[in-house]
Design a protein around this motif. Sequence first.
Motif, PDB file in Angstrom:
ATOM      1  N   VAL A  11     -11.546  -5.537   7.470  1.00  0.00           N
ATOM      2  CA  VAL A  11     -10.103  -5.292   7.468  1.00  0.00           C
ATOM      3  C   VAL A  11      -9.421  -6.596   7.853  1.00  0.00           C
ATOM      4  O   VAL A  11      -9.745  -7.189   8.886  1.00  0.00           O
ATOM      5  CB  VAL A  11      -9.713  -4.181   8.464  1.00  0.00           C
ATOM      6  CG1 VAL A  11      -8.198  -3.999   8.488  1.00  0.00           C
ATOM      7  CG2 VAL A  11     -10.398  -2.868   8.101  1.00  0.00           C
ATOM      8  N   PRO A  25      -2.309  -7.009   5.663  1.00  0.00           N
ATOM      9  CA  PRO A  25      -2.690  -5.908   4.763  1.00  0.00           C
ATOM     10  C   PRO A  25      -2.096  -6.049   3.374  1.00  0.00           C
ATOM     11  O   PRO A  25      -2.773  -5.792   2.376  1.00  0.00           O
ATOM     12  CB  PRO A  25      -2.162  -4.665   5.489  1.00  0.00           C
ATOM     13  CG  PRO A  25      -1.075  -5.164   6.373  1.00  0.00           C
ATOM     14  CD  PRO A  25      -1.495  -6.535   6.789  1.00  0.00           C
ATOM     15  N   SER A  38      -3.986  -8.310   1.153  1.00  0.00           N
ATOM     16  CA  SER A  38      -5.336  -7.889   0.777  1.00  0.00           C
ATOM     17  C   SER A  38      -5.341  -6.685  -0.160  1.00  0.00           C
ATOM     18  O   SER A  38      -6.412  -6.244  -0.579  1.00  0.00           O
ATOM     19  CB  SER A  38      -6.145  -7.549   2.036  1.00  0.00           C
ATOM     20  OG  SER A  38      -5.637  -6.394   2.671  1.00  0.00           O
ATOM     21  N   LEU A  39      -4.155  -6.146  -0.478  1.00  0.00           N
ATOM     22  CA  LEU A  39      -4.059  -4.987  -1.364  1.00  0.00           C
ATOM     23  C   LEU A  39      -3.572  -5.424  -2.743  1.00  0.00           C
ATOM     24  O   LEU A  39      -2.675  -6.263  -2.858  1.00  0.00           O
ATOM     25  CB  LEU A  39      -3.093  -3.945  -0.780  1.00  0.00           C
ATOM     26  CG  LEU A  39      -3.441  -3.397   0.606  1.00  0.00           C
ATOM     27  CD1 LEU A  39      -2.384  -2.400   1.057  1.00  0.00           C
ATOM     28  CD2 LEU A  39      -4.823  -2.764   0.627  1.00  0.00           C
ATOM     29  N   PRO A  43       1.774  -1.057  -2.929  1.00  0.00           N
ATOM     30  CA  PRO A  43       1.798  -1.738  -1.630  1.00  0.00           C
ATOM     31  C   PRO A  43       3.170  -2.223  -1.181  1.00  0.00           C
ATOM     32  O   PRO A  43       3.502  -2.127   0.008  1.00  0.00           O
ATOM     33  CB  PRO A  43       0.825  -2.912  -1.844  1.00  0.00           C
ATOM     34  CG  PRO A  43      -0.158  -2.394  -2.834  1.00  0.00           C
ATOM     35  CD  PRO A  43       0.657  -1.535  -3.777  1.00  0.00           C
ATOM     36  N   GLN A  83      -1.574  -1.262   6.546  1.00  0.00           N
ATOM     37  CA  GLN A  83      -2.814  -1.477   7.288  1.00  0.00           C
ATOM     38  C   GLN A  83      -3.662  -0.209   7.335  1.00  0.00           C
ATOM     39  O   GLN A  83      -4.892  -0.270   7.295  1.00  0.00           O
ATOM     40  CB  GLN A  83      -2.511  -1.965   8.710  1.00  0.00           C
ATOM     41  CG  GLN A  83      -3.696  -2.537   9.443  1.00  0.00           C
ATOM     42  CD  GLN A  83      -4.281  -3.763   8.766  1.00  0.00           C
ATOM     43  OE1 GLN A  83      -4.888  -3.674   7.693  1.00  0.00           O
ATOM     44  NE2 GLN A  83      -4.095  -4.928   9.375  1.00  0.00           N
ATOM     45  N   ALA A 111      -5.483  -0.178   4.138  1.00  0.00           N
ATOM     46  CA  ALA A 111      -6.591  -1.138   4.170  1.00  0.00           C
ATOM     47  C   ALA A 111      -7.774  -0.574   4.957  1.00  0.00           C
ATOM     48  O   ALA A 111      -8.935  -0.765   4.574  1.00  0.00           O
ATOM     49  CB  ALA A 111      -6.123  -2.453   4.790  1.00  0.00           C
ATOM     50  N   ARG A 157      -9.465   2.067   2.819  1.00  0.00           N
ATOM     51  CA  ARG A 157     -10.296   1.440   1.789  1.00  0.00           C
ATOM     52  C   ARG A 157     -11.631   0.995   2.374  1.00  0.00           C
ATOM     53  O   ARG A 157     -12.682   1.096   1.720  1.00  0.00           O
ATOM     54  CB  ARG A 157      -9.561   0.235   1.188  1.00  0.00           C
ATOM     55  CG  ARG A 157     -10.367  -0.501   0.120  1.00  0.00           C
ATOM     56  CD  ARG A 157      -9.607  -1.686  -0.423  1.00  0.00           C
ATOM     57  NE  ARG A 157      -9.248  -2.640   0.617  1.00  0.00           N
ATOM     58  CZ  ARG A 157      -8.518  -3.719   0.417  1.00  0.00           C
ATOM     59  NH1 ARG A 157      -8.041  -3.986  -0.786  1.00  0.00           N
ATOM     60  NH2 ARG A 157      -8.232  -4.548   1.414  1.00  0.00           N
TER      61      ARG A 157
END
Length: 333
Positions: A103, A107, A110-111, A159, A168, A171, A174
């Motif tokens: 993680v 966030p 990273s999405l 997102p 977050q 994330a 996921r």
Amino acid sequence: HHLEGLAPAPGVRVLLDLLVHQVEHLGTPECLVQRRRVVPRGRQLAAHLGAGSVEGRNDGVGARLETGGEGTAIGGAVSFLGRRLPSQLAERKNKSRRHLQMVFQDPLGSLNPAMSVREIVAEPLLIHGKGTKKSDRLAEAEDILSRVGIDRALVGRYPHELSGGQAQRVAIARALVLRPRVLICDEAVAALDGTVRHEILSLLLAEQERSGLSIVFITHDLGVVRQISHRILVMYMGRLCELATNEALFCRPRHPYSKALLSSVPLPEPVAESVEVPLAGEVSSGLEPPPGCQFHPRCQHAVAVCSESVPEPGSCDGTIVACHRAAELDLAY
């Protein structure tokens, strides 16, 4: 780089013993950074990376998210579930990758902005061949999203339509959808406000209690460290200073740098007197580190030997500490 008392024990999930090549953006020198971490099942190791440390770089290498260039491991090994992981990502089996998830601090960064929330969480199931039907994968994604506190009305959003806390949680969902055994959190709550931060940490603790998840949590926030960790690894300029239990570190630190960190935390009582440990000078350059102990130029307890040789980590009342004077210093509160 061997640490006394840290031999792998039954139930250990991940062992990192890396020598990492960190290239600076100016010039050509290199900084060799050593790590050794042992994370038992169902426990949290909070890594407080102090000045000059390489943030989450080593954990990215440990998870094998980076395969070359800056941050490449040039020595050592990563052992996971009793097996040494190959150095190249292409050689890794999906099973190992599935059980080791990460993680990130940002966030939204990273999405995938082109995918909906449910598609983002369902994508790892597709990659790892979990679920033969898309409808089954989406249903499982919605279940995990519900478990981390994402309302069903949000699963079709993208997102950019989410708040920082919601992003977050997505994330985390996921990362958890594959039911990993180890979760690496790189400053996972640093960008969140206090209330949302507490909610995210409570979510991680609840998931750990439910599934026996092991967590490596990288942070600079000692308040977060105290709330979530079983053991704490304190580092300065990429080297271990102290590895201790939560209680031991906050009540009886063994390394002068640990003591200085704790004394810098503001007290919640306005009239209480705080005793600050002075730190002289500036952080040394990682390109030209000082001889001996890298903390000695700023340490008020330094003696001649501190500038002559690098202290080897050793056991001191159950704490692993790298300090020439650990046995004779009384730094307890």
